[in-house]
Design a protein around this motif. Structure first.
Motif, PDB file in Angstrom:
ATOM      1  N   ARG A 147       0.808  -1.221   0.000  1.00 20.71           N
ATOM      2  CA  ARG A 147       0.000   0.000   0.000  1.00 20.71           C
ATOM      3  C   ARG A 147       0.846   1.278   0.000  1.00 20.71           C
ATOM      4  O   ARG A 147       0.478   2.269  -0.641  1.00 20.71           O
ATOM      5  N   ASP A 148       1.968   1.261   0.718  1.00 23.43           N
ATOM      6  CA  ASP A 148       2.717   2.498   0.944  1.00 23.43           C
ATOM      7  C   ASP A 148       4.197   2.393   0.601  1.00 23.43           C
ATOM      8  O   ASP A 148       4.968   3.297   0.932  1.00 23.43           O
ATOM      9  N   GLY A 149       4.607   1.309  -0.041  1.00 25.84           N
ATOM     10  CA  GLY A 149       6.031   1.080  -0.241  1.00 25.84           C
ATOM     11  C   GLY A 149       6.595   1.564  -1.555  1.00 25.84           C
ATOM     12  O   GLY A 149       7.711   1.177  -1.939  1.00 25.84           O
ATOM     13  N   GLY A 150       5.847   2.389  -2.280  1.00 23.82           N
ATOM     14  CA  GLY A 150       6.376   2.940  -3.526  1.00 23.82           C
ATOM     15  C   GLY A 150       6.461   1.943  -4.658  1.00 23.82           C
ATOM     16  O   GLY A 150       7.346   2.056  -5.524  1.00 23.82           O
ATOM     17  N   LEU A 151       5.544   0.964  -4.691  1.00 19.19           N
ATOM     18  CA  LEU A 151       5.588  -0.041  -5.759  1.00 19.19           C
ATOM     19  C   LEU A 151       5.009   0.471  -7.064  1.00 19.19           C
ATOM     20  O   LEU A 151       5.163  -0.184  -8.106  1.00 19.19           O
ATOM     21  N   GLY A 152       4.343   1.605  -7.021  1.00 24.10           N
ATOM     22  CA  GLY A 152       3.719   2.132  -8.225  1.00 24.10           C
ATOM     23  C   GLY A 152       2.420   1.419  -8.548  1.00 24.10           C
ATOM     24  O   GLY A 152       1.748   0.870  -7.673  1.00 24.10           O
ATOM     25  N   THR A 153       2.079   1.374  -9.814  1.00 23.77           N
ATOM     26  CA  THR A 153       0.833   0.740 -10.260  1.00 23.77           C
ATOM     27  C   THR A 153       0.954  -0.776 -10.198  1.00 23.77           C
ATOM     28  O   THR A 153       1.942  -1.357 -10.657  1.00 23.77           O
ATOM     29  N   LEU A 154      -0.051  -1.440  -9.622  1.00 23.40           N
ATOM     30  CA  LEU A 154      -0.047  -2.888  -9.551  1.00 23.40           C
ATOM     31  C   LEU A 154      -0.079  -3.489 -10.952  1.00 23.40           C
ATOM     32  O   LEU A 154      -0.975  -3.194 -11.743  1.00 23.40           O
ATOM     33  N   ARG A 155       0.909  -4.359 -11.236  1.00 26.41           N
ATOM     34  CA  ARG A 155       0.962  -5.013 -12.542  1.00 26.41           C
ATOM     35  C   ARG A 155       0.405  -6.438 -12.477  1.00 26.41           C
ATOM     36  O   ARG A 155      -0.401  -6.840 -13.297  1.00 26.41           O
ATOM     37  N   ARG A 156       0.879  -7.182 -11.482  1.00 21.91           N
ATOM     38  CA  ARG A 156       0.469  -8.581 -11.362  1.00 21.91           C
ATOM     39  C   ARG A 156       0.910  -9.105 -10.004  1.00 21.91           C
ATOM     40  O   ARG A 156       1.816  -8.575  -9.381  1.00 21.91           O
ATOM     41  N   ALA A 157       0.243 -10.178  -9.557  1.00 24.99           N
ATOM     42  CA  ALA A 157       0.665 -10.877  -8.349  1.00 24.99           C
ATOM     43  C   ALA A 157       0.736 -12.365  -8.655  1.00 24.99           C
ATOM     44  O   ALA A 157       0.074 -12.856  -9.570  1.00 24.99           O
ATOM     45  N   GLU A 158       1.563 -13.066  -7.880  1.00 25.50           N
ATOM     46  CA  GLU A 158       1.730 -14.508  -8.068  1.00 25.50           C
ATOM     47  C   GLU A 158       1.662 -15.205  -6.712  1.00 25.50           C
ATOM     48  O   GLU A 158       2.381 -14.837  -5.781  1.00 25.50           O
ATOM     49  N   LEU A 159       0.795 -16.205  -6.609  1.00 27.35           N
ATOM     50  CA  LEU A 159       0.689 -17.031  -5.416  1.00 27.35           C
ATOM     51  C   LEU A 159       1.207 -18.420  -5.769  1.00 27.35           C
ATOM     52  O   LEU A 159       0.718 -19.051  -6.710  1.00 27.35           O
ATOM     53  N   THR A 160       2.203 -18.887  -5.004  1.00 31.45           N
ATOM     54  CA  THR A 160       2.816 -20.186  -5.271  1.00 31.45           C
ATOM     55  C   THR A 160       2.675 -21.082  -4.056  1.00 31.45           C
ATOM     56  O   THR A 160       3.042 -20.697  -2.936  1.00 31.45           O
ATOM     57  N   LEU A 161       2.121 -22.273  -4.271  1.00 36.90           N
ATOM     58  CA  LEU A 161       1.945 -23.268  -3.222  1.00 36.90           C
ATOM     59  C   LEU A 161       2.611 -24.564  -3.681  1.00 36.90           C
ATOM     60  O   LEU A 161       2.199 -25.157  -4.680  1.00 36.90           O
ATOM     61  N   VAL A 162       3.655 -24.982  -2.975  1.00 34.89           N
ATOM     62  CA  VAL A 162       4.363 -26.225  -3.289  1.00 34.89           C
ATOM     63  C   VAL A 162       4.459 -27.052  -2.016  1.00 34.89           C
ATOM     64  O   VAL A 162       4.893 -26.547  -0.970  1.00 34.89           O
ATOM     65  N   VAL A 220      -2.098 -18.133  -9.854  1.00 33.19           N
ATOM     66  CA  VAL A 220      -2.012 -19.111  -8.771  1.00 33.19           C
ATOM     67  C   VAL A 220      -1.431 -20.408  -9.317  1.00 33.19           C
ATOM     68  O   VAL A 220      -1.941 -20.962 -10.301  1.00 33.19           O
ATOM     69  N   SER A 221      -0.370 -20.890  -8.670  1.00 30.86           N
ATOM     70  CA  SER A 221       0.236 -22.160  -9.056  1.00 30.86           C
ATOM     71  C   SER A 221       0.347 -23.040  -7.826  1.00 30.86           C
ATOM     72  O   SER A 221       0.907 -22.627  -6.808  1.00 30.86           O
ATOM     73  N   CYS A 222      -0.205 -24.243  -7.914  1.00 30.60           N
ATOM     74  CA  CYS A 222      -0.190 -25.185  -6.793  1.00 30.60           C
ATOM     75  C   CYS A 222       0.322 -26.533  -7.289  1.00 30.60           C
ATOM     76  O   CYS A 222      -0.135 -27.038  -8.316  1.00 30.60           O
ATOM     77  N   ALA A 225      -2.386 -30.968  -8.402  1.00 26.31           N
ATOM     78  CA  ALA A 225      -1.846 -29.748  -8.988  1.00 26.31           C
ATOM     79  C   ALA A 225      -3.000 -28.859  -9.426  1.00 26.31           C
ATOM     80  O   ALA A 225      -4.105 -29.343  -9.695  1.00 26.31           O
ATOM     81  N   ALA A 226      -2.727 -27.573  -9.481  1.00 28.46           N
ATOM     82  CA  ALA A 226      -3.737 -26.623  -9.955  1.00 28.46           C
ATOM     83  C   ALA A 226      -3.030 -25.383 -10.481  1.00 28.46           C
ATOM     84  O   ALA A 226      -1.961 -25.002 -10.007  1.00 28.46           O
ATOM     85  N   LEU A 227      -3.648 -24.780 -11.462  1.00 28.83           N
ATOM     86  CA  LEU A 227      -3.136 -23.549 -12.048  1.00 28.83           C
ATOM     87  C   LEU A 227      -4.340 -22.666 -12.352  1.00 28.83           C
ATOM     88  O   LEU A 227      -5.326 -23.129 -12.915  1.00 28.83           O
TER      89      LEU A 227
END
Length: 332
Positions: free
Chosen positions: A139-154, A230-232, A215-217
């Motif tokens: 929220r406040d860390g100067g990341l700029g505009t959100l481009r993408r997020a990745e959730l990884t579960l292994v 999301v990658s599982c 597995a799931a994607l």
């Protein structure tokens, strides 16, 4: 004399036993009754607590004065037992996911709100200092505009070694998306905003139609339009990995190993971010909040409303896996 908050616990498996320790450690809490279909397990658990022993939760609710009941049974049983707890006028803490289906979760939420009881979901990442630091970085860390997020579960094995029970590896109630997913979905909702629709592909064992996914994607499309990939993957020769990475136009922030925040600006390598404040155990934070809310004061809890929102995402994910296209998340 201390006016104890009297607790009843329904379900004495690994998760129930874990939080039981946090209840018994709190000076204002008294575990008054425990209930499990396994009478010998209930007896062993109750003996050092001087708690009454039950195998029928309805009888326990009828015959014991309780302030709050912790429902720690498998997901298929959440709905029926929670409605009994709420109808008895008891405050309630429920394990995640909130229910087996969205309609069940919605009925639980409506019942709790109508009865006016405190209602909470056990999500240990809530209030974790590392997760809170990650939230502020995004929220406040100067990341700029959100481009993408990745959730990884292994997971090198599923069920994990400490999770050996009849349901956690089953398709109806278990699996990593249903079991681990709610923790990170709550972080995503709290940090990135609501999820509008879901696309998912899920792989199941071909030789066991009752087994959960291996597995799931998939992709979560946020209401902002940004995507969370999301990658599982389970049963692979790798250490367990649960991580969430958020990419912005000018920086990156992430969580590694569940709760360790990392960040970088522009092309710099990701580095650990110091976490300020004492890191009380998740169970300690939760029990303290429950005591506050039961006593009518403050307490930061994840209530059933959030549980319903998480359930809506899980249901859209499962539906998308079947129809193989985008599925809208029900408004909760």
């Amino acid at each position: 004399m201390t006016n104890f908050v009297r607790i009843g616990v329904i379900g004495l498996g690994a998760i129930g036993q874990n939080l039981l320790k946090a209840f018994t450690a709190h000076p204002e809490v008294q575990v008054t009754a425990v209930c499990d279909l396994d009478a010998s397990l209930a007896e062993r658990t109750a003996q050092p607590l001087a708690a009454s022993v039950w195998t029928d939760h309805r009888r326990m609710l009828d015959e014991v004065d309780l302030d709050l009941v912790y429902v720690a049974v498998p997901p298929r049983q959440h709905h029926a037992i929670a409605l009994d707890v709420i109808a008895a006028g008891r405050h309630i803490l429920c394990e995640k996911p909130l229910a087996l289906t969205l309609s069940e979760a919605q009925e639980m939420q409506r019942a709790a709100q109508a009865m006016g009881v405190v209602h909470a979901l056990n999500l240990p990442l809530h209030g974790n200092p590392g997760v809170e630091t990650f939230h502020h970085l995004v929220r406040d860390g100067g990341l700029g505009t959100l481009r993408r997020a990745e959730l990884t579960l292994v997971f090198p094995q599923w069920p994990r070694g400490w999770q050996q029970n009849p349901w956690i590896g089953g398709r109806e109630q278990g699996g990593p998306i249903r079991e681990v997913g709610p923790h990170l979905l709550h972080v995503i909702l709290n940090t990135l905003g609501p999820v509008a629709r879901v696309w998912a592909h899920t792989e199941y064992p071909t030789d066991d139609p009752g087994a959960c996914e291996t597995a799931a994607l998939g992709t979560l499309e946020l209401e902002s339009g940004a995507l969370v990939v999301v990658s599982c993957l389970t049963n692979v020769p790798r250490p367990e990995q649960v991580s969430l990475t958020v990419y912005g136009s000018t920086g990156t922030a992430g969580l590694v190993n569940w709760t360790m925040p990392v960040s970088a600006l522009r092309e710099a390598p990701l580095e650990s971010v110091p976490v300020e404040g004492a890191q009380a155990a998740a169970g300690t934070r939760l029990v303290q909040a429950l005591v506050g809310r039961v006593r009518g004061t403050s307490g930061d809890l994840v209530d059933f409303t959030i549980g319903v929102r998480i359930q809506a995402i899980l249901e859209a994910w499962e539906r998308s896996s079947v129809v193989e296209t985008w599925v809208d998340v029900a408004q909760a």
